[in-house]
Design a protein around this motif. Sequence first.
Motif, PDB file in Angstrom:
ATOM      1  N   THR A 263       0.826  -1.209   0.000  1.00 23.51           N
ATOM      2  CA  THR A 263       0.000   0.000   0.000  1.00 23.51           C
ATOM      3  C   THR A 263       0.861   1.260   0.000  1.00 23.51           C
ATOM      4  N   LEU A 264       1.925   1.262   0.792  1.00 22.11           N
ATOM      5  CA  LEU A 264       2.822   2.418   0.828  1.00 22.11           C
ATOM      6  C   LEU A 264       3.496   2.637  -0.527  1.00 22.11           C
ATOM      7  N   THR A 265       3.862   1.550  -1.171  1.00 24.79           N
ATOM      8  CA  THR A 265       4.466   1.660  -2.507  1.00 24.79           C
ATOM      9  C   THR A 265       3.482   2.285  -3.485  1.00 24.79           C
ATOM     10  N   ARG A 266       2.240   1.856  -3.381  1.00 25.61           N
ATOM     11  CA  ARG A 266       1.197   2.382  -4.274  1.00 25.61           C
ATOM     12  C   ARG A 266       0.944   3.866  -4.011  1.00 25.61           C
ATOM     13  N   LEU A 267       0.824   4.251  -2.744  1.00 22.37           N
ATOM     14  CA  LEU A 267       0.554   5.646  -2.395  1.00 22.37           C
ATOM     15  C   LEU A 267       1.735   6.547  -2.741  1.00 22.37           C
ATOM     16  N   THR A 268       2.936   6.022  -2.549  1.00 26.90           N
ATOM     17  CA  THR A 268       4.127   6.796  -2.905  1.00 26.90           C
ATOM     18  C   THR A 268       4.164   7.041  -4.406  1.00 26.90           C
ATOM     19  N   GLY A 269       3.801   6.006  -5.171  1.00 30.10           N
ATOM     20  CA  GLY A 269       3.760   6.144  -6.625  1.00 30.10           C
ATOM     21  C   GLY A 269       2.743   7.164  -7.091  1.00 30.10           C
ATOM     22  N   LEU A 270       1.667   7.340  -6.305  1.00 29.97           N
ATOM     23  CA  LEU A 270       0.637   8.325  -6.646  1.00 29.97           C
ATOM     24  C   LEU A 270       1.047   9.737  -6.250  1.00 29.97           C
ATOM     25  N   GLY A 271       2.154   9.843  -5.523  1.00 23.45           N
ATOM     26  CA  GLY A 271       2.642  11.160  -5.136  1.00 23.45           C
ATOM     27  C   GLY A 271       1.928  11.777  -3.956  1.00 23.45           C
ATOM     28  N   VAL A 272       1.258  10.958  -3.132  1.00 25.03           N
ATOM     29  CA  VAL A 272       0.525  11.505  -1.986  1.00 25.03           C
ATOM     30  C   VAL A 272       1.195  11.156  -0.660  1.00 25.03           C
ATOM     31  N   VAL A 273       2.335  10.466  -0.735  1.00 23.75           N
ATOM     32  CA  VAL A 273       3.075  10.091   0.471  1.00 23.75           C
ATOM     33  C   VAL A 273       4.543  10.467   0.289  1.00 23.75           C
ATOM     34  N   ASN A 274       5.108  11.049   1.330  1.00 23.80           N
ATOM     35  CA  ASN A 274       6.528  11.407   1.316  1.00 23.80           C
ATOM     36  C   ASN A 274       7.328  10.357   2.078  1.00 23.80           C
ATOM     37  N   VAL A 275       8.496   9.995   1.552  1.00 27.44           N
ATOM     38  CA  VAL A 275       9.378   9.022   2.197  1.00 27.44           C
ATOM     39  C   VAL A 275      10.685   9.720   2.538  1.00 27.44           C
ATOM     40  N   GLU A 276      11.138   9.538   3.775  1.00 20.57           N
ATOM     41  CA  GLU A 276      12.393  10.167   4.183  1.00 20.57           C
ATOM     42  C   GLU A 276      13.181   9.235   5.093  1.00 20.57           C
ATOM     43  N   LYS A 277      14.466   9.517   5.210  1.00 28.86           N
ATOM     44  CA  LYS A 277      15.337   8.766   6.114  1.00 28.86           C
ATOM     45  C   LYS A 277      16.006   9.734   7.077  1.00 28.86           C
ATOM     46  N   LYS A 278      16.377   9.196   8.249  1.00 24.39           N
ATOM     47  CA  LYS A 278      17.037  10.009   9.257  1.00 24.39           C
ATOM     48  C   LYS A 278      18.489   9.566   9.387  1.00 24.39           C
ATOM     49  N   PRO A 279      19.379  10.506   9.690  1.00 23.36           N
ATOM     50  CA  PRO A 279      20.806  10.170   9.822  1.00 23.36           C
ATOM     51  C   PRO A 279      21.022   9.039  10.834  1.00 23.36           C
TER      52      PRO A 279
END
Length: 373
Positions: A263-279
């Motif tokens: 689901t996260l992959t799908r939503l990210t592909g739609l451009g409605v979810v941001n993905v980030e990483k922390k140091p």
Amino acid sequence: MTSETGSRSLRQLKVDFIAFMEQVHRALGFDANLISVLFSLLMEERYLTQEEVMDLSGLSRASVSENLAKLTDPASKFPVLVTRLPGDRRKHYYCPLEFDEYIRTFFVEASAATDFGTTFIPPILERLETLDPDDPAVDYVTSFLRYLLSVTEFYDEFIAKSEKNLKLVFENIDHKLDLPKPEIVSDKRSSGGLVARSRKVEGDSLLKIKRDFIVGMLESSTPTGRRKEPVAVFLTMGLSREPMTQVEIMEVTRYGRSTVSETLTRLTGLGVVNVEKKPGDRKKYYSALIGAQDYGLQKSQMQKGGYSQIVDMIGRRFLPRLREVEGDTEEKERVKVFLEANIRAYQLIVDYVTLLFETFQEWMTDIHWPPRK
């Protein structure tokens, strides 16, 4: 032979048109079978038996019977009447209102403030009152729900005030599109129209409240034929003041790892979810990119796209096909007038949807979403 072939061709055009309208309105959240039955009646503009509706719509007897029952119900928003003709014991069905009135209803229904009910939210807000008011996470969820109520209240009022104007536009094409601004009642908007009172639930927690809110949203949603997992995952992120890991989303939704990951992959592909990483942290953190106003934009764009497609396809496909059909001249002219009425009505809707959202966005500056801390 030529006449029969032409008749079948005209019939095929009608069948294709009904199937097309079913497809577009399904995407806008309407019951596809009900649309097929209704447009069979609208297109023929005469008394039809159940068998004739079955022939045009391609639906089974049971499905046509079920949807005719819905349409003939006194509470139906798309009224259809049932009668009998002299010398014929069969039931016949027809649309008693003008075509434009049905199209206006399509628009109003598709533009309903939300695709979900909000009556379950006030009790949840009452439960939040019993939790620690100094907890930033509790404060964030409370603000989110009050904001959601504010937006839907405002839009409900907005749509109600615009309906009268839309009716005037349909009656007189030269009538100027104008939308009266609803009154903003700041204390009502800031509190979601609630009277604060605590509703203590034994063993309550923010996690339980989040889960109950998501369940309430899913249960009250208008069925659109879409999966509910994306809605649940997206709402989970919306309820969090901080970006969430996949494991945290799993805890709230109670979905398995594969479901959440997909689901996260799908939503990210739609451009409605941001993905980030922390140091120094290998985990991915997810957050929702759109709010209620952005949802309104997406909904408006979907409506505009659907209605524009109707205008375009009738003009580029159905009217040219109609000119090539060999058949009864009067019937061809009647169908031509019907198709042109569709173009006029839906073009007005396209123009109105555009104005509606532009105006709504301008007025929504009076309602502020609490910033992510």
